[in-house]
Design a protein around this motif. Structure first.
Motif, PDB file in Angstrom:
ATOM      1  N   THR A  42       1.160  -0.806   0.300  1.00  0.00           N
ATOM      2  CA  THR A  42       0.158   0.237  -0.157  1.00  0.00           C
ATOM      3  C   THR A  42       1.263   0.807  -0.509  1.00  0.00           C
ATOM      4  O   THR A  42       1.868   1.287  -0.360  1.00  0.00           O
ATOM      5  N   PRO A  43       0.367   2.467  -0.405  1.00  0.00           N
ATOM      6  CA  PRO A  43       1.085   3.881  -0.165  1.00  0.00           C
ATOM      7  C   PRO A  43       1.810   3.647   1.431  1.00  0.00           C
ATOM      8  O   PRO A  43       2.956   3.842   1.502  1.00  0.00           O
ATOM      9  N   LYS A  44       1.405   3.500   2.374  1.00  0.00           N
ATOM     10  CA  LYS A  44       1.796   2.971   3.759  1.00  0.00           C
ATOM     11  C   LYS A  44       3.110   2.484   3.657  1.00  0.00           C
ATOM     12  O   LYS A  44       3.907   2.706   3.999  1.00  0.00           O
ATOM     13  N   GLY A  45       2.586   0.796   2.873  1.00  0.00           N
ATOM     14  CA  GLY A  45       3.565  -0.084   3.404  1.00  0.00           C
ATOM     15  C   GLY A  45       5.296   0.818   2.253  1.00  0.00           C
ATOM     16  O   GLY A  45       6.678  -0.069   2.771  1.00  0.00           O
ATOM     17  N   LYS A  46       4.918   1.368   0.970  1.00  0.00           N
ATOM     18  CA  LYS A  46       5.867   1.845   0.540  1.00  0.00           C
ATOM     19  C   LYS A  46       6.431   3.229   1.372  1.00  0.00           C
ATOM     20  O   LYS A  46       7.920   2.684   0.900  1.00  0.00           O
ATOM     21  N   ARG A  47       5.727   3.800   1.863  1.00  0.00           N
ATOM     22  CA  ARG A  47       6.598   5.049   2.983  1.00  0.00           C
ATOM     23  C   ARG A  47       7.484   3.776   3.664  1.00  0.00           C
ATOM     24  O   ARG A  47       8.599   4.339   3.477  1.00  0.00           O
ATOM     25  N   LEU A  48       6.846   3.150   4.940  1.00  0.00           N
ATOM     26  CA  LEU A  48       7.836   2.627   5.257  1.00  0.00           C
ATOM     27  C   LEU A  48       8.975   1.482   4.627  1.00  0.00           C
ATOM     28  O   LEU A  48      10.523   1.814   4.992  1.00  0.00           O
ATOM     29  N   LEU A  49       8.704   1.047   3.799  1.00  0.00           N
ATOM     30  CA  LEU A  49       9.586   0.489   2.886  1.00  0.00           C
ATOM     31  C   LEU A  49      11.200   0.850   2.639  1.00  0.00           C
ATOM     32  O   LEU A  49      12.318   1.380   2.558  1.00  0.00           O
ATOM     33  N   ASP A  51      11.564   4.277   4.080  1.00  0.00           N
ATOM     34  CA  ASP A  51      12.120   5.321   5.547  1.00  0.00           C
ATOM     35  C   ASP A  51      13.057   3.732   6.007  1.00  0.00           C
ATOM     36  O   ASP A  51      14.316   4.157   6.300  1.00  0.00           O
ATOM     37  N   ALA A  52      12.746   2.475   5.846  1.00  0.00           N
ATOM     38  CA  ALA A  52      13.602   1.342   5.812  1.00  0.00           C
ATOM     39  C   ALA A  52      14.746   0.879   5.316  1.00  0.00           C
ATOM     40  O   ALA A  52      16.449   0.544   6.321  1.00  0.00           O
ATOM     41  N   ARG A  53      14.685   1.094   4.439  1.00  0.00           N
ATOM     42  CA  ARG A  53      15.676   0.466   3.002  1.00  0.00           C
ATOM     43  C   ARG A  53      17.077   0.706   3.407  1.00  0.00           C
ATOM     44  O   ARG A  53      17.739   0.469   3.912  1.00  0.00           O
ATOM     45  N   PRO A  54      17.289   2.127   3.760  1.00  0.00           N
ATOM     46  CA  PRO A  54      19.008   2.673   4.160  1.00  0.00           C
ATOM     47  C   PRO A  54      19.440   2.280   5.482  1.00  0.00           C
ATOM     48  O   PRO A  54      20.696   1.975   5.345  1.00  0.00           O
ATOM     49  N   ALA A  55      18.622   2.164   6.256  1.00  0.00           N
ATOM     50  CA  ALA A  55      19.216   1.601   8.446  1.00  0.00           C
ATOM     51  C   ALA A  55      19.329   0.474   7.489  1.00  0.00           C
ATOM     52  O   ALA A  55      20.500   0.243   8.388  1.00  0.00           O
TER      53      ALA A  55
END
Length: 103
Positions: A42-49, A51-55
């Motif tokens: 979902t758009p919320k899931g894409k935002r989370l991904l 945000d999480a990917r660089p960390a």
């Protein structure tokens, strides 16, 4: 999908449901097969991904640097071998299990 993920269908469905409950993914009908569905973020899931990917990448690279390339390769190989041994044992036990009669 479960074969690609290397886990049983029941585990895959359980995990997808958890992600759906958090509104990070959703099931959509598979246009090629009316009986199955696809999972998409979902758009919320894409935002989370996003945000999480660089960390995650930063942590993964730091761990790999700490272990060294040779050790990381050995660990990856070992995990593949472990997974195969587990799958082989499960398959053998399944084939040896007595057939259950249904009354």
């Amino acid at each position: 999908m479960p074969a690609r993920l290397g886990m049983p269908l029941s585990t895959t469905i359980f995990r997808v449901k958890r992600i759906e409950q958090r509104a990070h993914a959703e099931r959509v009908p598979n246009p090629d097969d009316g009986r199955s569905f696809l999972i998409r973020l979902t758009p919320k899931g894409k935002r989370l991904l996003d945000d999480a990917r660089p960390a995650f990448r930063d942590y993964a690279e730091a761990v790999e640097a700490r272990l060294g390339a040779k050790r990381v390769t050995a660990l990856r190989t070992g995990l593949v071998e472990l997974r195969q041994a587990i799958d082989d044992e499960l398959a053998e036990r399944k084939s040896e299990a007595p057939a259950r009669s249904v009354m």
